[in-house]
Design an enzyme around this catalytic site. Structure first.
Site, PDB file in Angstrom:
ATOM      1  N   THR A 210       0.852  -1.205   0.000  1.00  0.00           N
ATOM      2  CA  THR A 210       0.000   0.000   0.000  1.00  0.00           C
ATOM      3  C   THR A 210       0.879   1.244   0.000  1.00  0.00           C
ATOM      4  OG1 THR A 210      -1.965   1.022   0.992  1.00  0.00           O
ATOM      5  CG2 THR A 210      -0.343   0.128   2.518  1.00  0.00           C
ATOM      6  N   ASN A 211       0.335   2.397   0.348  1.00  0.00           N
ATOM      7  CA  ASN A 211       1.127   3.640   0.381  1.00  0.00           C
ATOM      8  C   ASN A 211       0.597   4.537   1.497  1.00  0.00           C
ATOM      9  OD1 ASN A 211      -1.016   5.437  -0.775  1.00  0.00           O
ATOM     10  ND2 ASN A 211      -0.825   3.930  -2.414  1.00  0.00           N
ATOM     11  N   HIS A 212       1.170   5.721   1.610  1.00  0.00           N
ATOM     12  CA  HIS A 212       0.867   6.582   2.772  1.00  0.00           C
ATOM     13  C   HIS A 212      -0.390   7.425   2.635  1.00  0.00           C
ATOM     14  CE1 HIS A 212       4.497   5.697   4.875  1.00  0.00           C
ATOM     15  NE2 HIS A 212       5.274   6.137   3.903  1.00  0.00           N
ATOM     16  N   SER A 213      -1.121   7.299   1.535  1.00  0.00           N
ATOM     17  CA  SER A 213      -2.279   8.189   1.360  1.00  0.00           C
ATOM     18  C   SER A 213      -3.310   7.999   2.484  1.00  0.00           C
ATOM     19  CB  SER A 213      -2.932   7.913   0.008  1.00  0.00           C
ATOM     20  OG  SER A 213      -4.158   8.580  -0.049  1.00  0.00           O
TER      21      SER A 213
END
Ligand code: C5P
Length: 399
Positions: A210-213
């Site tokens: 995933t990512n930091h959004s």
């Protein structure tokens, strides 16, 4: 201007009560008639004399004047007001408003008020983040109370986080908007899609990519579109955020889920804002059991995901399509490339270079890029950025 508007300013027992003095002064300066009701505890934080002087009227605290028994009628106050504005609003007062407890003049006035009601919460970050407070705010918002969001920053406790009451200037601006109904219905009858948040690409039943959004920017845009009367479908990846008022959320997990939802909703939409941080790659296969570790290194093979924005761009026609770009280098050239490749009307370029902008925080610093040039904006709240983006969407509609 607030000429001739009747505003009841409710002050509760928070350290932010000192800001109520400035708030009152600004409201009066704008031409509003202000009556102040304080909770008994609020008197410990700011003196009735200060508030009486600034509002040019005696302060109301008790149900009746103990000297002469004169009744402070909450019913006629509630009828008089164009707006009941509670700033600062403590966790305690918000909880009482939610449940209907009426043990002071401010709360009885709230229950009698026929006017619009707005609250500007102020409290410590843990109190604000507590499930109970968040639930109470959601309940009040669902009942039509306008919530003037607190900002993040240093708190009286010395902790740093969200809970600081919005600044008086910002509150006055919201009051103007709410009472003027200025931007409220300009997008009535329009349908928009907003994608927001991070996608999750499973590796096995336990791990994922995933990512930091956090989804905050996309949620703020969805909220602003809805506030102006649009019908909004918010196609959301994982976030911890509540569904904004008047918005329909469609929950998705992977880039593929999000693609399918967006393509299907695009058919009936007038426009879309692609704010999600979509994974560009996903594991080629998803193991159905937890992958076991060994002493060797591990390789996970990834395949490209589909580009949602590009797919919508291909069938855009004269509809509006807005994309985001988050770049660490060659920012502007890359953003301009996206404009063409994805057939976007404009790109919102986020900066990762500026402190306090980008992921996680409540602020952002953006440059809007279209085929005619670019507009650079200073660091501001994501809510304000959302207003700027929706203003630009409106301009495109009116072309
Ligand atoms: O190409 P890049 O990922 O940098 O472009 C970012 C823009 O494209 C954002 O608006 C993002 O929401 C959108 N996007 C998309 N689907 C993808 C990748 C990006 O809609 N698979």
């Amino acid at each position: 201007m607030l000429n001739g508007k009747h505003i009841i300013l409710g002050i509760t027992g928070s350290i932010a009560a000192y800001k109520a003095a400035m708030l009152c002064r600004l409201l009066v300066k704008e031409g509003a008639e202000v009556r102040v009701i304080m909770t008994p505890l609020a008197k410990q934080f700011i003196t009735p004399l200060t508030m009486a002087t600034l509002s040019k009227h005696p302060i109301l605290v008790e149900f009746f004047n103990p000297e002469n028994g004169e009744w402070n009628s909450h019913v006629s106050l509630g009828e008089w007001a164009d707006m009941l504005l509670i700033a600062p609003a403590t966790a305690n007062t918000l909880a009482k408003m939610t449940t209907g407890i009426a043990d002071n003049l401010l709360l009885t006035t709230y229950l009698s008020a026929r006017s619009v009601v707005a609250v500007a919460p102020a409290m410590d970050l843990d109190m604000y983040a507590h499930t109970t407070t968040q639930q109470n705010l959601r309940t009040l918002a669902e009942r039509g109370v306008e919530i003037i969001e607190p900002a993040a920053g240093e708190l009286a406790s010395g902790l740093v986080g969200k809970g600081r009451m919005a600044e008086p200037e910002e509150i006055v601006e919201r009051v103007r908007e709410i009472l003027g109904g200025v931007k409220k219905k300009s997008l009535e009858g329009k349908r928009y899609i907003v994608t927001a948040g991070a996608t999750i690409e499973p590796i096995d039943p336990v791990r994922y990519i995933t990512n930091h959004s956090t989804g905050k920017m996309g949620y703020a845009i969805a909220e602003e579109l809805a506030r102006r009367g649009a019908e909004v479908k918010l196609i959301s990846g994982r976030t911890a955020l509540a569904v904004p008022k008047g918005v329909e959320r469609i929950d998705t997990l992977t880039a593929e889920d999000m693609y399918n939802a967006a393509v299907s909703e695009w058919q009936d939409a007038d426009g879309a804002v692609m704010c999600a941080a979509v994974a560009d790659y996903t594991p080629k296969t998803v193991a159905d059991r937890k992958l076991k570790k060994s002493d060797d290194d591990m390789r996970i093979e990834l395949r490209r995901t589909k580009d949602i924005a590009r797919e919508l761009g291909a069938s855009k026609g004269n509809r509006t399509l807005v994309g985001f770009a988050l770049e660490t280098d060659n920012e502007e050239a890359n953003a301009e490339g996206k404009l063409e490749r994805k057939n976007l009307d404009f790109v919102v370029l986020n900066s990762l270079r500026d402190e306090g902008a980008g992921f996680r925080g409540d602020n952002n610093k953006v440059t809007l890029i279209d085929r005619n040039g670019r507009e650079e904006h200073p660091l501001m709240s994501k809510k304000k950025v959302a207003e700027i983006i929706v203003d630009k969407i409106e301009k495109l509609n009116n072309k």
